[in-house]
Design a protein around this motif. Structure first.
Motif, mmCIF file in Angstrom:
data_model
loop_
_atom_site.group_PDB
_atom_site.id
_atom_site.type_symbol
_atom_site.label_atom_id
_atom_site.label_comp_id
_atom_site.label_asym_id
_atom_site.label_seq_id
_atom_site.Cartn_x
_atom_site.Cartn_y
_atom_site.Cartn_z
ATOM 1 N N TYR A 1 -62.304 40.419 -16.294
ATOM 2 C CA TYR A 1 -62.425 41.527 -15.343
ATOM 3 C C TYR A 1 -63.560 41.267 -14.355
ATOM 4 O O TYR A 1 -64.538 40.584 -14.682
ATOM 5 N N GLY B 1 -62.538 55.681 -17.830
ATOM 6 C CA GLY B 1 -61.321 55.078 -18.366
ATOM 7 C C GLY B 1 -61.514 53.617 -18.738
ATOM 8 O O GLY B 1 -61.560 53.256 -19.917
ATOM 9 N N THR C 1 -51.497 43.034 -22.733
ATOM 10 C CA THR C 1 -51.653 43.369 -21.304
ATOM 11 C C THR C 1 -50.344 43.957 -20.766
ATOM 12 O O THR C 1 -49.270 43.418 -21.034
ATOM 13 N N TYR D 1 -49.087 45.422 -16.923
ATOM 14 C CA TYR D 1 -49.408 45.778 -15.541
ATOM 15 C C TYR D 1 -48.557 46.947 -15.070
ATOM 16 O O TYR D 1 -47.427 47.125 -15.535
ATOM 17 N N ILE E 1 -55.506 52.916 -15.874
ATOM 18 C CA ILE E 1 -56.900 53.084 -16.329
ATOM 19 C C ILE E 1 -57.071 54.161 -17.400
ATOM 20 O O ILE E 1 -57.920 54.034 -18.263
ATOM 21 N N MET F 1 -55.776 51.464 -20.554
ATOM 22 C CA MET F 1 -57.125 50.963 -20.849
ATOM 23 C C MET F 1 -57.934 51.949 -21.700
ATOM 24 O O MET F 1 -58.503 51.569 -22.720
ATOM 25 N N GLU F 2 -57.979 53.203 -21.284
ATOM 26 C CA GLU F 2 -58.835 54.175 -21.976
ATOM 27 C C GLU F 2 -58.264 54.621 -23.320
ATOM 28 O O GLU F 2 -58.965 54.619 -24.333
ATOM 29 N N TRP G 1 -56.492 50.967 -25.188
ATOM 30 C CA TRP G 1 -57.232 49.703 -25.221
ATOM 31 C C TRP G 1 -56.320 48.505 -24.958
ATOM 32 O O TRP G 1 -56.444 47.444 -25.588
ATOM 33 N N ILE G 2 -55.398 48.702 -24.035
ATOM 34 C CA ILE G 2 -54.507 47.623 -23.588
ATOM 35 C C ILE G 2 -54.995 47.198 -22.199
ATOM 36 O O ILE G 2 -55.269 48.048 -21.340
ATOM 37 N N ASN G 3 -55.102 45.888 -21.957
ATOM 38 C CA ASN G 3 -55.516 45.415 -20.640
ATOM 39 C C ASN G 3 -54.510 45.852 -19.578
ATOM 40 O O ASN G 3 -53.294 45.803 -19.806
ATOM 41 N N SER G 4 -55.007 46.219 -18.414
ATOM 42 C CA SER G 4 -54.092 46.635 -17.360
ATOM 43 C C SER G 4 -54.725 46.528 -15.975
ATOM 44 O O SER G 4 -55.913 46.207 -15.842
#
Lengths: 334, 334
Positions: free
Chosen positions: A202, A240, B200, B202, B218, B222-223, B226-229
């Motif tokens: 990131y 977030g 992840t 998108y 977000i 993410m919040e 807890w998955i990347n995005s």
């Protein structure tokens, strides 16, 4: 175009545009481009927001600009576009669209001429060097040309005295970048070795530096290295995105010298408390001798962008993944 | 606050604010909030951009707004803020800052009163339900209140006739969302089972739907998971981010009905050609009966956002990771 001529050509082109500003009413500036060319316009919007109570500024992706069709676009608008080789179809279309609306259309490109030039009232040919290499005329790099035009506009319309300070400070850009390259090359090599296998990195920043974080995330990490990324705004982080952070999650934090620095400092504190894989690039660590105190903060993104390019080169080397490799861009239809 | 009173209270509050608009000059609107509360303001900016040639609109994170200190902010500004419980310190500070500059300060919150209310000229209490649940008054959800205020402003200042169309169309929101919940619940369960182990995911959209993609990236991924995005703009996709795509890279694409849809369609074509793990949420598949033809496009984000919340609930269930779990938010100092 011959490198030696870039400097005087760009200067002449900019002078002609500033002359044109004198005869026109300009209420708003639209910065229009795609990807990396769009990212480099964010600092100029920051400058307008902070410096003018009369002129508004917007940054739009080229197609978003066309389809959104902002109703404030018209005869009192300045539209500044950018495309490295002047061949991005959406950006050429956006120039055509803006001209039809009566706006003054100025386009930046590296090449001498291109389809984008044909749809523009004025062009400026900026100076450029590949990632990590020293540009012979960094005082006329794309970011610098944008500031010359933007500060030039506010100088002519409102007597903003930062235009001259930009012009003078940019004379020192070459010296600053030379020192930066020496300062960061070994650090970048070490970083690249340590992080070359990370699937996700990131980036984070705020204010005038956010566009640089965005550029590194989408152009370097995602496009050129196929590493997952996302440029997180340092103020939004706490609402977030910060929940993704743990000791295994790499972050690159940019710390500038503009008014939004407290947000970046708050993010730094949190990253240091809860993260481990951190790269902090702080403008306070860089020798900015020659930059005027009043425009130094605005010039930091140009320097941090160069630092990030040094890291890009080393990351590509360590990963054995050249920055030029693509699977889709210019290779398949899209 | 008792649910039964939300509807009439919010209506009275909005009416008072519209009355206040009549006596003031308003040149620009600043939408100011953090995270999810900021993301929900993007559609209103899209509306102003498309509908008014006199009023400009900006969306800022609360601290970015304060530190950036836009010089166009002043007595002719309307600042609309939002904080669910009215306790986000940056947003309360932003309200204080805006008042000091002489702006008209209107704040949205779910609770009846809060620190943010004390710093505001007017407040509106919106209706709300947890992710995936049906709100008894979705016609007064936060997004809807924002449209009522924004279209109301343009109605009063410029005679924009979409205000009434919003008011009438919003009467059908409850029926639309009820059908949507039935239509998507099983699909969401299947998606969640298939994608629960992805590191992840998108999201992508353009125009009025971009904020919804940002919110899901977000706040939900993410919040809360807890998955990347990263919310990718569908026009920017082709200028960097698309190089990350392969058959293992999951994308959620939102397709709306606004003017920017061609960008989302272009992205769809590319995703289908080169990707495999795709979730396409297309407003064309949804029964929007009751929405006026002229404002339907603007209301799509509210519906797609609800669809995404249905997916959020199922993702949390399949992953055994409740949406309420946090490691930092409201738990550690930041």
């Amino acid at each position: 175009m011959a490198i030696a001529s870039v400097c005087s050509t760009a200067q002449t082109q900019i002078d002609e545009i500033l002359e044109e500003f004198k005869g026109r009413t300009i209420k708003n500036v639209f910065y229009v481009a795609c990807g990396g060319s769009s990212a480099l316009m964010y600092p100029s919007k920051y400058f307008v927001d902070r410096e003018s109570s009369n002129v508004t500024a917007e940054v739009y992706n080229s197609n978003e600009f066309i389809y959104r069709d902002p109703q404030t676009l018209g005869e009192n608008s300045l539209v500044i576009l950018c495309s490295h080789k002047g061949k991005t179809p959406e950006t050429t279309e956006a120039a055509k669209f803006a001209k039809k609306k009566g706006a003054l259309v100025v386009s930046l490109m590296y090449v001498e001429t291109a389809p984008l030039a044909d749809e523009s009232d004025y062009i400026v040919n900026y100076s450029w060097a590949p990632p990590g290499e020293l540009d012979p005329h960094p005082e006329f790099m794309n970011y610098a040309v944008l500031y010359r035009l933007t500060a030039g506009l506010l100088y002519i319309k409102e007597g903003n005295d930062k235009y001259e300070k930009f012009v003078n400070s940019l004379e020192s850009m070459d010296a600053v970048l030379r020192k930066v390259k020496i300062q960061y090359t070994e650090k970048a090599k070490a970083y690249a070795q340590e992080y070359k296998d990370e699937p996700t990195i990131y980036t984070m920043a705020s204010g005038s530096n956010y566009g640089i974080a965005y550029s590194f995330a989408i152009c370097i990490l995602m496009e050129m290295q196929w590493i997952n990324s996302h440029a997180i705004h340092a103020g939004e982080f706490f609402h977030g995105p910060f929940e993704i952070l743990d000791e295994n999650c790499p972050f690159i934090l940019l710390m500038g010298l503009d008014e939004t620095r407290p947000m970046e400092e708050r993010a730094l504190k949190f990253l240091q408390e809860h993260g481990k894989k951190l790269l902090i690039l702080d403008a306070k660590d860089i020798d900015l001798t020659g930059f005027d105190e009043e425009v130094k903060k605005y010039l930091v993104p140009l320097v941090l962008n160069f630092v990030l390019r040094v890291y890009a080169v080393e990351l590509a080397e360590a990963r054995n993944h050249p920055l030029e490799v693509r699977r889709y861009m210019f290779k398949v239809p899209y």
